[in-house]
Scaffold this motif. Structure first.
Motif, PDB file in Angstrom:
ATOM      1  N   ILE A  48       0.860  -1.173   0.000  1.00 12.85           N
ATOM      2  CA  ILE A  48       0.000   0.000   0.000  1.00 12.85           C
ATOM      3  C   ILE A  48       0.898   1.226   0.000  1.00 12.85           C
ATOM      4  O   ILE A  48       1.843   1.312   0.781  1.00 12.85           O
ATOM      5  CB  ILE A  48      -0.874   0.032   1.272  1.00 12.85           C
ATOM      6  CG1 ILE A  48      -1.554  -1.290   1.486  1.00 12.85           C
ATOM      7  CG2 ILE A  48      -1.817   1.206   1.233  1.00 12.85           C
ATOM      8  CD1 ILE A  48      -2.858  -1.498   0.862  1.00 12.85           C
ATOM      9  N   ARG A  49       0.559   2.153  -0.840  1.00  7.35           N
ATOM     10  CA  ARG A  49       1.292   3.420  -0.859  1.00  7.35           C
ATOM     11  C   ARG A  49       0.374   4.495  -0.302  1.00  7.35           C
ATOM     12  O   ARG A  49      -0.773   4.606  -0.713  1.00  7.35           O
ATOM     13  CB  ARG A  49       1.715   3.759  -2.279  1.00  7.35           C
ATOM     14  CG  ARG A  49       2.753   2.795  -2.791  1.00  7.35           C
ATOM     15  CD  ARG A  49       3.488   3.374  -3.980  1.00  7.35           C
ATOM     16  NE  ARG A  49       4.598   2.517  -4.321  1.00  7.35           N
ATOM     17  CZ  ARG A  49       4.625   1.723  -5.381  1.00  7.35           C
ATOM     18  NH1 ARG A  49       3.599   1.691  -6.202  1.00  7.35           N
ATOM     19  NH2 ARG A  49       5.675   0.987  -5.623  1.00  7.35           N
ATOM     20  N   CYS A  50       0.914   5.251   0.611  1.00 11.84           N
ATOM     21  CA  CYS A  50       0.148   6.310   1.257  1.00 11.84           C
ATOM     22  C   CYS A  50       0.669   7.660   0.768  1.00 11.84           C
ATOM     23  O   CYS A  50       1.878   7.901   0.763  1.00 11.84           O
ATOM     24  CB  CYS A  50       0.298   6.206   2.770  1.00 11.84           C
ATOM     25  SG  CYS A  50      -0.614   7.475   3.649  1.00 11.84           S
ATOM     26  N   LEU A  51      -0.244   8.511   0.363  1.00 12.69           N
ATOM     27  CA  LEU A  51       0.113   9.855  -0.079  1.00 12.69           C
ATOM     28  C   LEU A  51      -0.512  10.834   0.900  1.00 12.69           C
ATOM     29  O   LEU A  51      -1.738  10.953   0.969  1.00 12.69           O
ATOM     30  CB  LEU A  51      -0.404  10.120  -1.504  1.00 12.69           C
ATOM     31  CG  LEU A  51      -0.177  11.517  -2.061  1.00 12.69           C
ATOM     32  CD1 LEU A  51       1.324  11.831  -2.168  1.00 12.69           C
ATOM     33  CD2 LEU A  51      -0.851  11.652  -3.424  1.00 12.69           C
ATOM     34  N   SER A  52       0.334  11.500   1.663  1.00 14.09           N
ATOM     35  CA  SER A  52      -0.190  12.481   2.617  1.00 14.09           C
ATOM     36  C   SER A  52      -0.611  13.736   1.858  1.00 14.09           C
ATOM     37  O   SER A  52      -0.126  14.026   0.766  1.00 14.09           O
ATOM     38  CB  SER A  52       0.855  12.832   3.667  1.00 14.09           C
ATOM     39  OG  SER A  52       1.864  13.638   3.099  1.00 14.09           O
ATOM     40  N   ARG A  53      -1.500  14.468   2.458  1.00 13.87           N
ATOM     41  CA  ARG A  53      -1.958  15.709   1.811  1.00 13.87           C
ATOM     42  C   ARG A  53      -0.822  16.721   1.727  1.00 13.87           C
ATOM     43  O   ARG A  53      -0.702  17.446   0.740  1.00 13.87           O
ATOM     44  CB  ARG A  53      -3.151  16.273   2.585  1.00 13.87           C
ATOM     45  CG  ARG A  53      -3.854  17.407   1.872  1.00 13.87           C
ATOM     46  CD  ARG A  53      -4.360  16.963   0.487  1.00 13.87           C
ATOM     47  NE  ARG A  53      -4.733  18.073  -0.327  1.00 13.87           N
ATOM     48  CZ  ARG A  53      -5.974  18.386  -0.644  1.00 13.87           C
ATOM     49  NH1 ARG A  53      -6.966  17.658  -0.232  1.00 13.87           N
ATOM     50  NH2 ARG A  53      -6.209  19.441  -1.383  1.00 13.87           N
ATOM     51  N   ASN A  54       0.053  16.758   2.726  1.00 11.21           N
ATOM     52  CA  ASN A  54       1.200  17.685   2.684  1.00 11.21           C
ATOM     53  C   ASN A  54       2.122  17.354   1.522  1.00 11.21           C
ATOM     54  O   ASN A  54       2.586  18.253   0.810  1.00 11.21           O
ATOM     55  CB  ASN A  54       1.974  17.643   4.006  1.00 11.21           C
ATOM     56  CG  ASN A  54       1.222  18.317   5.130  1.00 11.21           C
ATOM     57  OD1 ASN A  54       0.344  19.140   4.906  1.00 11.21           O
ATOM     58  ND2 ASN A  54       1.553  17.951   6.354  1.00 11.21           N
ATOM     59  N   THR A  55       2.396  16.072   1.300  1.00 12.19           N
ATOM     60  CA  THR A  55       3.246  15.661   0.180  1.00 12.19           C
ATOM     61  C   THR A  55       2.577  16.015  -1.140  1.00 12.19           C
ATOM     62  O   THR A  55       3.224  16.517  -2.065  1.00 12.19           O
ATOM     63  CB  THR A  55       3.521  14.141   0.240  1.00 12.19           C
ATOM     64  OG1 THR A  55       4.162  13.853   1.487  1.00 12.19           O
ATOM     65  CG2 THR A  55       4.389  13.680  -0.904  1.00 12.19           C
ATOM     66  N   PHE A  56       1.270  15.776  -1.221  1.00  7.82           N
ATOM     67  CA  PHE A  56       0.540  16.101  -2.450  1.00  7.82           C
ATOM     68  C   PHE A  56       0.562  17.609  -2.706  1.00  7.82           C
ATOM     69  O   PHE A  56       0.776  18.050  -3.832  1.00  7.82           O
ATOM     70  CB  PHE A  56      -0.906  15.601  -2.357  1.00  7.82           C
ATOM     71  CG  PHE A  56      -1.721  15.913  -3.576  1.00  7.82           C
ATOM     72  CD1 PHE A  56      -1.533  15.200  -4.751  1.00  7.82           C
ATOM     73  CD2 PHE A  56      -2.677  16.914  -3.561  1.00  7.82           C
ATOM     74  CE1 PHE A  56      -2.270  15.474  -5.887  1.00  7.82           C
ATOM     75  CE2 PHE A  56      -3.423  17.205  -4.684  1.00  7.82           C
ATOM     76  CZ  PHE A  56      -3.223  16.478  -5.853  1.00  7.82           C
ATOM     77  N   ASN A  57       0.353  18.398  -1.657  1.00  8.86           N
ATOM     78  CA  ASN A  57       0.376  19.864  -1.826  1.00  8.86           C
ATOM     79  C   ASN A  57       1.747  20.341  -2.305  1.00  8.86           C
ATOM     80  O   ASN A  57       1.839  21.218  -3.170  1.00  8.86           O
ATOM     81  CB  ASN A  57      -0.011  20.558  -0.526  1.00  8.86           C
ATOM     82  CG  ASN A  57      -1.481  20.381  -0.197  1.00  8.86           C
ATOM     83  OD1 ASN A  57      -2.292  20.015  -1.051  1.00  8.86           O
ATOM     84  ND2 ASN A  57      -1.838  20.617   1.053  1.00  8.86           N
ATOM     85  N   SER A  58       2.804  19.767  -1.768  1.00 11.52           N
ATOM     86  CA  SER A  58       4.158  20.120  -2.219  1.00 11.52           C
ATOM     87  C   SER A  58       4.360  19.741  -3.684  1.00 11.52           C
ATOM     88  O   SER A  58       4.948  20.501  -4.460  1.00 11.52           O
ATOM     89  CB  SER A  58       5.214  19.416  -1.360  1.00 11.52           C
ATOM     90  OG  SER A  58       5.137  19.851  -0.037  1.00 11.52           O
TER      91      SER A  58
END
Length: 170
Positions: A48-58
């Motif tokens: 499973i790969r998790c994408l945090s909202r902070n990483t996505f925003n960056s």
């Protein structure tokens, strides 16, 4: 991967999604920064790969076009799932109305059956009677009741807090 939600009424786990390779889940919490509404369970060994909202925003700041496309795809997934949920909800309501027989509780049934109702007004007062008609006027909709002694009462919908059916059996 199975995404489930515990339903207290009936004590059951409702499967919301069986995720396949490459599928996305958790999109609601991702989009609205809210809490998860369901839990994911792996039935087999999974990556499973998790994408945090902070990483996505960056990522979006660095690659705005790619970020916009990714968000567009995520919103498309969210919309498809919302449509499916809406269809399931409508189906469930229609099924319950048919099984319970409550479709017969429409105003036309009340008018033809001369069932006594109690109308609780927003003021706290109550009125009793049989439904004569439901009309639309310039002021909006109103219900007209025939009182036990024969008089008529016209009550606008905005003044009604609740209608109790079968009030004569209280």
């Amino acid at each position: 991967m199975i995404v489930k939600r515990w339903i207290t009424e009936g004590n059951v786990d409702k499967i919301l999604l069986t995720a396949e390779r490459g599928d996305v889940f958790g999109e609601m919490a991702f989009v609205d920064y809210g809490l998860r509404t369901a839990t994911a369970y792996a039935e087999v060994d999974s990556m499973i790969r998790c994408l945090s909202r902070n990483t996505f925003n960056s990522f979006c700041e660095k690659y705005p076009n790619a970020g916009a496309k990714a968000l567009d795809n995520l919103l498309r997934i969210l919309t498809l799932r919302l449509r499916a949920t809406t269809e399931s909800y409508v189906d469930a309501v229609q099924y319950n109305v048919q099984v319970s027989g409550t479709e017969s509780l429409g105003f036309q049934h009340l008018i033809t059956s001369s069932m006594t109702v109690e109308v609780l007004l927003t003021s706290g007062a109550s009125i009793y009677g049989t439904v004569v008609t439901v009309e639309k006027s310039e002021a909006g909709f109103q219900i007209i009741l025939r009182q036990p002694k024969g008089g008529l009462i016209m009550t606008p919908y905005h003044a009604i807090a609740c209608i109790y059916f079968d009030a004569d059996k209280k």
